[in-house]
Design a protein around this motif. Sequence first.
Motif: not given
Length: 103
Positions: A87-102
């Motif tokens: 997580a310190g070397l790359t971007t980590v995020r959760g899924p889009d809340p509206d269900g759209a593709p990442p």
Amino acid sequence: MTTPLILTPGRNPDGTARLVAAGEIDMSNIGSLADALDATSGPLVLDLTGVEYLDSAGLSVLFAHADRLVLVVTPLLEPVLTVSGLAGLTTVRGPDPDGAPPR
């Protein structure tokens, strides 16, 4: 015996490469993941929201590509990525809340 892993390549609306993984990522199937990551160049959004298990062999493949990945994950995988240091070397995020593709 190979653990089931489904890899679906695609593109986001902005043209960025996207790879959606579903199943488990472990030593039995990391070759498939490595091949899929190697098949793309440049930035890549890797959607791991369908991944239920990720072992150290899978992490090693992700580390090799960390400089170009955006990882989309559920809360299940966030601690693994944090403790491993990925997580310190790359971007980590959760899924889009509206269900759209990442993106």
